[in-house]
Design an enzyme around this catalytic site. Structure first.
Site, short mmCIF file in Angstrom:
data_model
loop_
_atom_site.label_atom_id
_atom_site.label_comp_id
_atom_site.label_asym_id
_atom_site.label_seq_id
_atom_site.Cartn_x
_atom_site.Cartn_y
_atom_site.Cartn_z
N HIS A 86 13.51 42.66 80.46
CA HIS A 86 12.36 43.07 79.64
C HIS A 86 12.33 44.53 79.26
CE1 HIS A 86 11.43 38.98 79.91
NE2 HIS A 86 10.76 39.19 78.81
N ARG A 93 2.11 33.67 73.17
CA ARG A 93 2.67 32.84 74.23
C ARG A 93 1.82 32.98 75.48
NH1 ARG A 93 8.53 34.09 76.46
NH2 ARG A 93 7.42 35.75 77.51
N CYS A 143 13.31 32.74 69.18
CA CYS A 143 12.81 34.09 69.47
C CYS A 143 13.56 34.77 70.60
CB CYS A 143 11.32 34.02 69.82
SG CYS A 143 10.99 33.01 71.27
N GLY A 155 13.97 29.73 73.00
CA GLY A 155 14.12 31.00 73.73
C GLY A 155 15.50 31.04 74.36
N THR A 156 16.41 31.70 73.67
CA THR A 156 17.81 31.64 74.13
C THR A 156 18.07 32.50 75.37
OG1 THR A 156 18.26 33.30 72.49
CG2 THR A 156 18.88 31.02 71.96
N ASN A 157 17.15 33.42 75.68
CA ASN A 157 17.39 34.23 76.88
C ASN A 157 17.39 33.32 78.10
OD1 ASN A 157 17.09 36.23 75.01
ND2 ASN A 157 15.03 36.80 75.63
N GLU A 162 13.38 26.49 76.34
CA GLU A 162 14.24 27.46 77.02
C GLU A 162 14.83 26.91 78.32
OE1 GLU A 162 11.77 30.95 77.59
OE2 GLU A 162 10.06 29.76 78.19
N ARG A 200 4.55 38.34 73.71
CA ARG A 200 4.63 38.12 75.16
C ARG A 200 3.38 38.73 75.77
NH1 ARG A 200 10.15 39.74 74.15
NH2 ARG A 200 11.61 38.15 74.84
#
Ligand code: PEP
Ligand code: MG
Length: 578
Positions: free
Chosen positions: A192, A333, A499, A449-451, A428, A299
């Site tokens: 983050h 979110r 995102c 959410g690809t993270n 995700e 977020r």
């Protein structure tokens, strides 16, 4: 500088930009706070003396910062901090705690300021909640000054901060200061603090081992955030070369800005929604300087950290943001607390696999309901969307939707009229992809959410730079899951957004467009580049590329194919990224 040899070090590219600047090395090992029991009267008096000296020192630093800064908001903040610091009652409480409990000054500061913070939060208004946030920052600054470790003045350095690892709080401090860039030893691309630096266009490279040992204050280094390169002790010829690269990069950036008013549309006419990810409300102003964009991911963890579950504070913040971005939308979110965003008391062996996101919210329905109420109330202009984080099962979505609808009914009884926000989920976790055909029946949209999708697909901790080589959102396994998700959305006719940080990776943008994603949400600072790229992509060609790359073996092969395409449509981009 410990060596006079030029040394080119490769780390993880975090945030693009070229810097040639002096460094300040912040050595964190000194700042661990330990509780200490004081054995003698002499020790007690020494701790009290440390406290007085610390208060005076911090006041001086704050006043200096106030003189230096041009930012009106920062001036107001500094004034508040100086007032709190000068509060006699607070000072008396800390001293009494040291004397009565016989504990060291750090423990006393933490205890007294924390209980004041809690009391303020209970007052329930956003004003008091903001003051509570200030108290927390002040406590950590005061402890840092007393420990003679780093101070907030270090974070006001006009150059590059070199630090072992960067917390989210430190990242926030950096964006409110003059710091030009950051180099760390630890951390990953989707951490983050990394995201905040990228959002605020602070060039950064993470994951350079032992960098805090290799450098000394005021050494000049070259930082290339797009390629993840740091050059220490640069030779004259290298400096000259990078001065030219820096000029080229600035020119490239200003050319991107010239497309500001143009729509993000592929050469064959598909408009790709382009939105921003934000982590703190301040980013909205930055975003609006880039152009009129909506927010694809707000977020809210920092809101939780500062305001707890305070409904009014949330409502005011959400409403203000929704008004500012109108007629575009904002996707809020729900709190994704737990995991690395651990603002809870839970202690878990595997926090990323534990009580996080929707699991916390269903476990604490009051917290969830208050956030839902604030979100629904803020939807005055019908441009608010609401989305659930960390969905793993169908039941979680069913239960959350029930709470959402129930909250809406209650609000309708209390207020004349409310507008129901569009309701969606983050995709995700691989199970959410595989169960999407069922979940799709009760949602309006998804955001991939690809993270986390990368983290959970490849079983690789997104924060751990020791496994960062495996962490790659271009791995065909991740891309295949995205394809399954977009296919289901197309069949069920629901909107599909993305995102994760993949949306600011040019290779990722080509893949996502080709895989059928309708909206991309990326850090505000990356919007101009992503838009330029979209405007050069041909949807048909991107679709062909996407259907090929999902069949490949690894991300290296995927990158090779996409690189050839980018070379054709936007070759200048490749000068600044590997
Ligand atoms: C993600 O997981 O891709 C995402 C956008 O959420 P976060 O980074 O906040 O976990
Ligand atoms: Mg996530």
């Amino acid at each position: 500088m410990k060596s006079s040899q030029e040394l080119k070090l490769k780390g993880i590219p975090i945030s693009p930009g070229i810097l040639i600047a002096p460094v300040r090395v912040i050595r964190k090992e000194k700042i661990k706070i330990k509780e200490k029991i004081l054995k003698s009267e002499r020790e007690i008096e020494e701790e009290i003396q440390k406290f007085h000296t610390g208060v005076e020192e911090l006041k001086r630093i704050l006043l200096d910062l106030k003189k230096e800064t041009q930012e009106e908001n920062l001036k107001v903040l500094l004034d508040i901090q100086i007032t709190i610091l000068s509060d006699e009652e607070m000072q008396r409480d800390i001293i009494t705690f040291i004397r009565n409990k016989r504990k060291n000054v750090e423990s006393a500061i933490q205890h007294v300021l924390n209980s004041r913070k809690e009391a303020l939060l209970k007052q329930g208004s956003s004003y008091f909640a903001e003051r509570a946030g200030e108290l927390e920052r002040l406590a950590s600054d005061l402890i840092s000054v007393i420990n003679k470790s780093y101070t907030i003045a270090d974070f006001n350095f006009d150059g590059i901060i070199v630090i072992e690892s960067l917390s989210i709080d430190e990242a926030l401090r950096i964006i409110r200061s003059n710091v030009k860039g950051v180099i760390t030893e630890k951390g990953g691309r989707t951490e983050h603090s990394a995201i905040v630096l990228r959002n605020f266009k602070i060039p950064a490279v993470f994951g350079i081992e032992k960098i805090t040992k290799l450098l000394e204050d005021d050494d000049i280094v070259i930082l290339d955030g797009g390629k993840g390169v740091v050059i220490i002790n640069p030779m004259e010829s290298t400096l000259k070369r990078y001065q030219l690269i820096k000029i080229d990069y600035e020119k490239y950036e200003s050319e991107l800005v010239s497309e500001r008013e143009l729509p993000p549309i592929t050469t064959d006419g598909k408009v790709i929604g382009l939105f921003a990810n934000i982590d703190v409300p301040e980013e909205v102003e930055e975003l609006l300087k880039t152009g009129k964009y909506g927010i694809g991911l707000f977020r809210t963890e920092m809101i939780f950290k500062e305001y707890g579950d305070n409904e009014e504070a949330q409502y005011e913040i959400y409403l203000e943001i929704a008004r500012k971005v109108y007629p575009n939308s904002v996707t809020i979110r729900a709190f994704d607390i737990g995991g690395d965003k651990l603002y809870t008391d839970y202690q878990e062996d595997n926090p990323f696999l534990g009580l996080r996101g929707i699991r916390v919210l269903l476990d604490e329905p009051t917290l969830f309901e208050k956030q839902i109420r604030a979100v629904i109330r803020a939807n005055e202009l019908s441009n608010v969307r609401f989305m659930l984080p960390m969905v793993a099962t169908v039941e979680e979505v069913v239960e959350a939707k029930k709470i959402f609808i129930q909250a809406k009914k209650v609000l309708e009884r209390e207020y004349m009229k409310v507008n129901q926000p569009r309701f969606g989920i983050m995709v995700e976790i691989p199970s959410a992809v595989l169960l999407l055909e069922h979940i799709a029946e009760i949602i309006d949209f998804i955001s991939i959410g690809t993270n986390d999708l990368t983290q959970y697909t490849l079983a690789v901790d997104r924060k751990n730079q020791r496994v960062s080589k495996i962490f790659d959102h271009l791995n065909p396994a991740v891309l295949k899951l995205i394809k399954i998700a977009t296919d289901v959305c197309r069949e069920k006719n629901i909107l599909v957004a993305s995102c994760g940080e993949i949306t600011s990776d040019p290779y990722g943008v080509v893949a996502l467009v080709g895989l059928g994603v309708d909206e991309l949400s990326c850090p505000p600072s990356r919007i101009p580049e992503v838009k330029s790229l979209i405007r050069r992509i041909n949807l048909q060609e991107a679709e062909n590329i996407a259907s090929n790359v999902v069949k490949l073996q690894n991300s290296k092969e995927v990158k090779k194919v996409i690189k050839e395409y980018i070379k054709k449509i936007m070759p200048e981009l490749l000068e600044f990224y590997d």
